[in-house]
Enzyme design. Structure first.
Site, PDB file in Angstrom:
ATOM      1  N   GLY A   1       1.034  -1.132  -0.283  1.00 49.16           N
ATOM      2  CA  GLY A   1      -0.058   0.167   0.204  1.00 49.16           C
ATOM      3  C   GLY A   1       1.160   0.836  -0.008  1.00 49.16           C
ATOM      4  O   GLY A   1       0.605   2.050  -1.366  1.00 49.16           O
TER       5      GLY A   1
ATOM      6  N   GLY B   1       1.635  -6.798   4.796  1.00 44.70           N
ATOM      7  CA  GLY B   1       2.468  -6.803   5.330  1.00 44.70           C
ATOM      8  C   GLY B   1       3.351  -6.990   6.164  1.00 44.70           C
ATOM      9  O   GLY B   1       4.975  -6.782   6.299  1.00 44.70           O
TER      10      GLY B   1
ATOM     11  N   GLY C   1       6.600   1.420  10.801  1.00 37.11           N
ATOM     12  CA  GLY C   1       6.350   1.808   9.255  1.00 37.11           C
ATOM     13  C   GLY C   1       6.488   2.320   8.414  1.00 37.11           C
ATOM     14  O   GLY C   1       6.875   2.361   7.096  1.00 37.11           O
ATOM     15  N   GLU C   2       7.368   3.296   9.073  1.00 39.95           N
ATOM     16  CA  GLU C   2       7.060   5.585   8.095  1.00 39.95           C
ATOM     17  C   GLU C   2       8.986   5.420   8.732  1.00 39.95           C
ATOM     18  O   GLU C   2       9.532   5.887   7.306  1.00 39.95           O
ATOM     19  CB  GLU C   2       6.304   5.804   8.406  1.00 39.95           C
ATOM     20  CG  GLU C   2       5.165   5.781   7.717  1.00 39.95           C
ATOM     21  CD  GLU C   2       4.177   6.348   7.975  1.00 39.95           C
ATOM     22  OE1 GLU C   2       3.573   7.535   6.667  1.00 39.95           O
ATOM     23  OE2 GLU C   2       3.420   6.464   9.404  1.00 39.95           O
TER      24      GLU C   2
END
Lengths: 166, 753, 329
Positions: B251, B479, B719-720
């Protein structure tokens, strides 16, 4: 419509296809074999990689009619320690490129064993034994992974290199 | 600890361990099914037709040739499509409005807002017929003036008023005056191009109507966002829309909102009365799904001879679309990174006739850290200082703008660990001094920073009499390993084996879950899961105590141990199976629902008072071909403070993934938008270069693993943060290798040659 | 993709009449043609698959030359012992192109005829004289970073994408074709046309003519290599590439072959540089002078001016490497 026959993951399939149907769409839409993925539909990502008569190809650029009489192996027909190695080494995140990575890796290891060189192979023959990480990276570069699980994929392939008796 | 802030403890049998992903067998065998892989009887295939101008009005459409193609079911245009309701407006007071991707009411208007806007949908019996027929649809247009070129509009950008909770604005002291009087200054202009997410799975929707009930298979980062938007646009109650998304093929922000393809698949299904699948072509993803804004930044730093910063000036320009998008908070990174008495931060933006911009991994910080962390490195060169030393000389102990004390910040340790592990002391001080054969070698560092946010979630936890546990939450898995880490947490909280826990997710029929963006999902769901597990144990204890011979008479939950699939007081205890059987119950189920007012109050308090952030130190080594300027990354180390790491295996992978996306951002990726037509002209994976295996070395990821005191289980999202600082670390290493400072991404060989 | 018929004949005698009518295309591995058909750039009515014509052999001819069937797959050719040993530049060029999967599919004939990757050629909303003759060229003042600087015209600056052809050009390969009028041989350097006013006409093949083989003259004694410069480390088209063979005796260049990729509208044999180098000193100064002379004919646009510097630097680097490695062995 042309009738073709392929041996898909060990079983014979006879199918009527229009010439404009790709091998990938035949597998995914007609035969419901959805392991091979569509990531670009133009040979730029490798997610659709399958083995045709043992050689890895991009099923998206293959016209199904041109593969009449072929033996096709998709991830659904693979039962190999590499799958466990991918899990163990975390060689994926979202899983979308994974079937293509695994089929490509199996084809690639076969090519390596057969002594086929790559762009990073030095002069002379392909060295015996396990391919180096550099060799694997170059040879696997046709399989993109946007999640970035590349390190895990390389480690998983190294784990099983030399065991690829299919 | 309040009910809304359950920073619960854990036995730690599974939490912290590198457990293999529970969906590994499905993903490695081809059994994991994605949105385009659900078949229905009578399924029809849809394909989109895109405008070929950026702005104007459709005068006529020629659809006869398309309709004549064998197998075509319908050709839908603005002349014949059933109406959708308007998109509504993005509003800070309406959380669901974040799901609006563009304001365009597709096929209800003859107006064209960007080059590549869908103007027709073809539905056919086969994928091939739909695609071919779509290629035969043509339109004539009245052309209007379009603004499509970011670079030429930069001078006309307008200062942003500020986005609630996300301001990039600050004006502390007198930064301009301090800059003018500083002995050392750098003043640099940076630019970055548009980037696109390029999740390997193209956006796909399978839409099935049953009366006024709608089922949608869709890869999404926000199940409830898709559900809410579809309900609104098609005028049906939210509960009539079921969105299923058990697997999402990547995504990175691109699937945070439903875009045109989702809406048009549902519209086509309604118009034709058939189940419809619409899989965007790769080109279609570029045309209809927004990317990361292009940007320019000015970063000016003024420092004293001791290296102390006197002034930080950071301004930026980003773009939105006339039809939607949000200004990107590029300068926010300078709120939190360096101490300085004078700070001026201002963001500006413009609107263009392009598809809306949207979130892409670490919006704001990915770009902002390139500017700030390149500038501080250049300042270090000017001062003849080691760049880590300069950073540490300006490491703040409180928010440089807010003045609030950090509850948690361990960046000094990250740099110390990293410098040692990477061999930073091997770095030659002069540029161009390290060489390996044809390669010039350079080493660079940069700070990674990502503000941590937390939303909330609902969850149910059910304990069955056979000892199995079912956790239900409409969270997303693309994921990150979300179900795997929640399985670990629940197993620990309840003291049961991993195998006893099953997590259900990816379905709007489940209790509401946080979306998977902003690095919020794990913290948000974990908070709810911890609360629910506590509640469950309390219910089980209450049941147990009702038995005459209960070992727990008079005992309270905090006095008990949770282990061996049961509750224990010292050596005395009972298994869950025993308790439920004795009580004659086949299950106990609890639901956790957040107290929204309390949650919102706490969020506001946290944002204002206790800024939380994941931080890290990125170390890299690059090689630059002395003849051709080719840049290759040869070594990488990231040392991160992301709070508690629940699963080292999945965490490492996600951090590496961010770093790799950053390598692409730094070196090879760029969306080319023709300055005349506004058309994206490299809408393909062959011409938009995401890194391949050969571009990626082994990436060493380390974390400090220090729990954040105010977060559930002490975790900060991860995640970032991986992508932040990466382009700067590479630019800094290229500067070290070659003496050249590249200010414009990507750092392609023509800029180094 | 437009509907089409498909035929897979088993001998050339059947293939050529089938492949001659207008609207017919020969299909090899499909790696370029199928993509172009899906993009609507190629719209054949009939495909004639040539992979059943027994054109997949590689054989050494009595005079020591090597005959490569048109249907030989790129990966097979790259790995062939005679190619690895005697035509190193060709093996390296093939292996630098595309991916393992694509090389397994792509044929020699298909690679010879692959079409440009100019982004405007692929964009149906753009003007492109190659795609739609007379429509103009949006690349001239658009994104032309990937475009050619040699052999360009006002109509077209699209770069030729093949790596293999660059090596074949350096090797003086000869293309064997068979058509309705019989067989003929075309030197590789004359197979591709410069764009001129008709960039849509890319080669000198006549209607129905089928590439049956490529013949390489006997191996050179010179050492040869292929260097490809690109944005990614793998799986990307060349920004510039150099195919070179170099032999040095007594510090003089006694044999030189030089061809360039990524910078020309066709595989670019660097005759001018060869002329300057042959018989001259084998040193970096001479290499640079020759490189600059070859690129003197370049016509650059805003986005691709760097290619002149890049091509020159790459030529020098390749020749330097070949001299260091003991050219002549």
């Amino acid at each position: 419509m042309t009738e073709i026959q392929i041996k898909l993951n060990g079983s014979v399939e006879r199918i009527d296809v229009d010439p404009w149907v790709s091998l990938l769409d035949l597998l995914r839409e007609t035969l419901k074999i959805t392991g091979p993925k569509k990531g670009c539909d133009q040979g730029a990502c490798g997610a659709c990689t399958v083995l045709a008569d043992g050689r890895r190809i991009n099923a998206c650029l293959a016209l199904a009619v041109a593969y009449d009489g072929s033996e096709i192996t998709t991830i659904e027909g693979v039962s190999h320690p590499i799958q466990e190695a991918f899990i163990h080494r975390d060689g994926f995140q979202c899983g979308y490129c994974t079937p293509g990575q695994i089929c490509s890796a199996l084809g690639m290891l076969g090519e390596y064993q057969a002594g086929m060189p790559s762009a990073v192979t030095e002069a002379g023959e392909v060295p015996a034994g396990k391919p180096s990480p550099e060799e694997i990276r170059e040879r696997m570069s046709g399989n993109l992974c946007r999640c970035g699980a590349y390190n895990g994929i390389i480690m998983a392939i190294q784990d099983v290199a030399g065991t690829e008796n299919r | 600890m309040t009910q809304d802030s359950p920073a619960g403890g854990t036995n730690g049998k599974y939490v912290g361990r590198p457990i293999a992903r529970i969906d590994g067998p499905a993903k490695t065998s081809g059994q994991a099914r994605f949105a385009a892989e659900y078949s229905y009887p009578d399924l029809a295939y849809a394909a989109l037709v895109y405008s070929t101008i950026a702005r104007g009005r459709i005068l006529s459409m020629e659809t006869a040739a398309a309709k004549a193609v064998d197998g075509v079911v319908a050709v839908l245009t603005h002349e014949n499509a059933p109406p959708m309701k308007p998109a509504g407006k993005l509003s800070p007071f309406d959380v669901s409005s974040i799901a609006i991707s563009t304001s365009v009411n597709y096929l209800a208007t003859d107006e064209v807002h960007w080059n590549g806007q869908p103007i027709a949908v073809v539905v056919a019996e086969t994928h091939e017929a739909a695609q071919y027929a779509a290629s035969l649809v043509t339109a004539t247009y009245q052309h209007w003036h379009a603004k499509v070129d970011f670079a030429s509009e930069v001078p006309n950008a307008i200062p942003d008023k500020g986005i609630p909770f996300m301001t990039g604005k600050a004006d502390k002291g007198d930064a301009m005056a301090a800059l003018a009087t500083s002995p050392f200054t750098v003043d640099l202009e940076f630019s970055t191009p548009q980037y696109n997410h390029n999740a390997l799975e193209p956006h796909a929707t399978t839409a099935v109507w049953d009366g006024d009930k709608l089922t949608v298979h869709e890869g999404t980062q926000s199940l409830t966002g898709v559900q809410g938007q579809l309900a609104k646009r098609f005028g049906i109650p939210k509960d009539n829309v079921r969105v299923l998304s058990p697997f999402v093929g990547g995504g990175f922000g691109g699937k945070a909102r439903p875009w045109a393809g989702t809406l048009l698949a549902v519209l086509a299904a309604r118009a034709t009365g058939r189940p419809v699948r619409l899989t965007l072509t790769r080109e279609g993803v570029y045309h209809t799904v927004g990317g990361r804004t292009a940007s320019t930044q000015r970063v000016a730093l003024g420092a004293g001879t001791d290296g102390q910063l006197a002034s930080i000036v950071h301004t930026s320009v980003s773009r939105t679309g006339y039809v939607g998008g949000m200004p990107e908070r590029i300068t926010e990174v300078s709120h939190e990174t360096y101490a300085a008495p004078n700070i001026y931060l201002q963001q500006s933006s413009m609107k263009l006739d392009l598809v809306s911009n949207t979130f892409m991994r670490a919006p704001g910080e990915a770009i902002g850290s390139f500017g700030l962390e390149s500038a501080i490195d250049e300042l270090a060169w000017d001062m003849g200082m080691d760049p880590i030393q300069l950073r540490m000389a300006n490491e703040p102990d409180r928010g440089p703008v807010s003045g609030k004390v950090f509850a948690h910040r361990h960046l000094r340790e990250a740099y110390a660990v990293g410098a040692e592990r990477f061999g930073w002391d091997q770095r030659e001080l002069r540029a161009g001094a390290m060489r390996d054969g044809r390669w010039l070698v350079g080493m660079g560092v940069a700070t990674a920073h990502h503000t941590a946010m937390q939303l909330t979630s609902s969850v149910t936890v059910r304990l069955n009499a056979d000892g199995t546990v079912v956790v239900r939450c409409a969270m997303q898995e693309m994921g990150m390993g979300a179900p795997t880490v929640q399985t670990q947490i629940v197993a620990d909280e309840l003291g049961v084996p991993l195998e006893a826990v099953r997590v259900e997710y990816g379905d709007t029929d489940l209790p509401w879950g946080a979306p998977a963006f902003g690095s919020v999902q794990t913290a948000s769901v974990t908070a709810a899961v911890l609360a629910a597990c506590t509640k469950l144990k309390q219910s089980v204890l209450t049941l147990a105590r009702k038995q005459p011979a209960s070992p727990f008479k008079g005992r309270k939950l905090p006095e008990l141990d949770t282990r061996d699939a049961g509750l224990f007081f010292g050596t005395r205890g009972q298994s869950y199976v025993e308790i439920l059987n004795a009580a004659g119950r086949n299950h106990v189920e609890v639901a956790y629902k957040p107290n929204m007012p309390a949650f919102l109050a706490r969020t506001v308090r946290d944002v204002g008072w206790r800024p939380k952030a994941a931080t890290g130190a990125q170390f890299c080594e690059v090689r630059v071909d002395a003849d051709t300027g080719e840049v290759r990354v040869s070594r990488w180390l990231g040392v991160f403070d992301v709070g508690t790491v629940i699963n080292a295996r999945t965490a490492e992978s996600q951090l590496r993934g961010g770093i790799i996306m950053g390598i692409g951002m730094a070196l090879t990726e760029r969306t080319l938008i023709d300055h005349r037509s506004g058309r994206i002209i490299n809408p393909s994976l062959s011409e938009y270069h995401i890194p391949v295996h050969a571009d990626v070395p082994h990436i060493d990821v380390q974390y400090l693993n220090k729990p954040e005191p105010n977060s559930p289980l002490g975790l900060l999202g991860l995640g970032e943060i991986g992508i932040t600082g990466v382009p700067a670390a590479i630019a800094n290493a290229v500067r070290h290798a070659t003496g050249k400072r590249v200010l414009d991404l990507p750092i392609t060989l023509d800029k180094v040659l | 993709m437009k509907p089409f018929t498909y035929l897979k004949p088993h001998d050339i005698e059947a293939a050529i009449p089938a492949g001659t009518p207008p609207g017919t295309k020969y299909l090899g591995g499909g790696t370029n043609l199928v993509d172009l058909m899906r993009e609507g750039i190629e719209q054949p009515d009939h495909l004639v698959d040539i992979t059943g014509l027994h054109l997949d052999g590689i054989e050494e001819l009595p005079d020591g030359s090597l005959r490569i069937g048109a249907a030989v797959r790129n990966s097979t050719l790259a790995a062939h012992p005679k190619v690895r040993k005697g035509y190193r530049v060709l093996s390296e060029a093939l292996l630098s192109g595309a991916s393992g999967q694509l090389r397994n599919m792509a044929t020699v004939g298909g690679n010879l005829l692959q079409r440009t990757r100019c982004p405007y050629f692929y964009s149906d909303a753009a003007a492109c004289n190659k795609r739609q003759p007379g429509s103009g060229c949006d690349a001239l003042d658009g994104f032309n970073r990937s475009c050619a600087v040699l052999g360009v015209s006002d109509s077209c600056i699209a770069a030729h994408p093949s790596d293999m052809c660059v090596a074949l050009s350096a090797l003086d390969a000869v293309v064997h074709v068979q058509g309705p009028g019989g067989t003929r041989e075309i030197p590789l350097t004359e197979l591709h046309r410069l764009p001129g006013d008709t960039p849509n006409i890319e080669n000198t093949l006549e209607a129905g003519e089928l590439v049956t083989a490529v013949v390489l003259p006997p191996p050179l004694s010179a050492r040869s290599t292929y260097r490809k410069v690109r944005d990614r480390a793998s799986y990307a088209f060349a920004l510039a590439s150099v195919a070179a063979a170099l032999e040095i005796e007594d510090d003089k260049v006694t044999r030189i072959r030089l061809a360039l990729g990524g910078v020309g509208t066709k595989p670019w044999r660097a005759y001018e540089a060869e002329r300057l180098l042959l018989g001259g000193p084998a040193d970096e100064q001479a290499y640079r002078r020759a490189a600059e002379a070859e690129l003197a004919a370049a016509t650059v646009r805003a986005g691709n001016a760097f290619k002149v510097t890049l091509a020159e630097a790459t030529i020098v680097a390749v020749l330097r490497d070949l001299s260091k490695a003991g050219a002549g062995s």
